[in-house]
Each structure stands twice: as C-alpha cells, then as structure tokens.
Design a protein around this motif. Structure first.
Motif, short mmCIF file in Angstrom:
data_model
loop_
_atom_site.label_atom_id
_atom_site.label_comp_id
_atom_site.label_asym_id
_atom_site.label_seq_id
_atom_site.Cartn_x
_atom_site.Cartn_y
_atom_site.Cartn_z
N PHE A 174 0.84 -1.21 0.00
CA PHE A 174 0.00 0.00 0.00
C PHE A 174 0.87 1.26 0.00
N ASP A 175 1.97 1.23 0.77
CA ASP A 175 2.88 2.38 0.77
C ASP A 175 3.46 2.61 -0.63
N GLU A 176 3.84 1.52 -1.27
CA GLU A 176 4.40 1.65 -2.62
C GLU A 176 3.36 2.20 -3.59
N MET A 177 2.13 1.73 -3.48
CA MET A 177 1.06 2.25 -4.34
C MET A 177 0.82 3.72 -4.06
N GLY A 178 0.88 4.12 -2.81
CA GLY A 178 0.71 5.52 -2.44
C GLY A 178 1.81 6.39 -3.01
N LEU A 179 3.03 5.89 -2.96
CA LEU A 179 4.17 6.63 -3.53
C LEU A 179 4.03 6.77 -5.05
N ARG A 180 3.56 5.73 -5.70
CA ARG A 180 3.38 5.78 -7.16
C ARG A 180 2.29 6.77 -7.52
N CYS A 181 1.23 6.81 -6.70
CA CYS A 181 0.15 7.77 -6.99
C CYS A 181 0.65 9.20 -6.84
N ARG A 182 1.47 9.45 -5.85
CA ARG A 182 2.02 10.80 -5.64
C ARG A 182 2.98 11.18 -6.77
N ALA A 183 3.72 10.20 -7.21
CA ALA A 183 4.71 10.48 -8.26
C ALA A 183 4.03 10.79 -9.59
N SER A 184 2.83 10.30 -9.79
CA SER A 184 2.16 10.51 -11.09
C SER A 184 1.59 11.86 -11.24
#
Length: 136
Positions: A126-136
């Motif tokens: 979930f943390d990784e998905m959150g980081l990817r969403c922020r990066a996009s």
C-alpha cells in the motif's frame, strides 16, 4: 497452521490419548488389587469368627492364617507394583501434555508471525502504491 505443525499436534494428541487409556487401565487394575486385599481381610475375619465358635475350625485356623498371610503379601506386592506403574504412567502423561502444549505454542507463534509478516507485506504494498500515486 502449517502441515508440519498439524502433524506434530496430531501425533502428540494421539500419544496423550494412548497414555490416558493406559493410565485408566492401570487405575482399574489397582482398584481390582485393592478389592482383593479387602476381600482377603473380610475372609480372615470370617474364619477367625468361625474358629471362635467351632473347635475343629480353631485347630485349622493357624494353617489358614499362614496361607492367608502369603496371599495377602502377594496382593500387597501387586498393589505396590501397580502403584509404581501408575506413577510412571502419570509422569509420562504429564510429559506428553507438556510436549503437546509446546507444539501448540510453536504452531500458534508461527501462525502469528506469518500473519504479522503478511500484514507488513500488505502495508509495504500500500505504501508503494501511495508513492506511485504521488509520483504521477
């Protein structure tokens, strides 16, 4: 719970059940041996009373008492042997219960550790998905 833990617990349960049956059998044999002692004591009282009332029985009483003492001694030895066997069986059963509890504890600890690890993996995902969403 893992297969190895289930197998160990199943084997330990079987051992506990087997030892419980053995202990029950020993307890029944002890009760029977103690009953033989009680019967012998009752028989000697009857013979002693008969000897008080009958001169012929009084003459034979000493021979009866000699045989009775031997039978009583044998019965007492049986009770003592059974008691020692019972102590050993109780100790074995206690040990088997302790082993079962150890296996159950290890299995539970392993299960909890697996749940914690799965939770950490899920949180990391979930943390990784959150980081990817922020990066996009």
């Amino acid at each position: 719970m893992t297969a190895w833990a289930q197998s160990l617990i199943r084997i330990s349960n079987y051992e506990v059940e087997t030892l419980q049956k053995r202990l029950a059998e020993i307890t029944a044999r002890r009760a029977s041996a103690e009953m033989r002692l009680a019967v012998l004591d009752a028989e000697v009282e009857v013979e002693q009373e008969r000897a008080r009332q009958d001169a012929d029985a009084a003459m034979l009483l000493q021979a009866y008492l000699n045989g009775w003492k031997m039978r009583k001694s044998a019965a007492q030895n049986d009770v003592a042997e059974i008691d020692a066997e019972e102590v050993g069986a109780r100790d074995a059963l206690t040990g088997a219960f302790e082993e079962l509890k150890k296996f159950e504890h290890v299995a539970e600890t392993t299960r909890l550790a697996a749940m914690i690890a799965a939770g950490k993996r899920e949180t990391a995902a979930f943390d990784e998905m959150g980081l990817r969403c922020r990066a996009s």
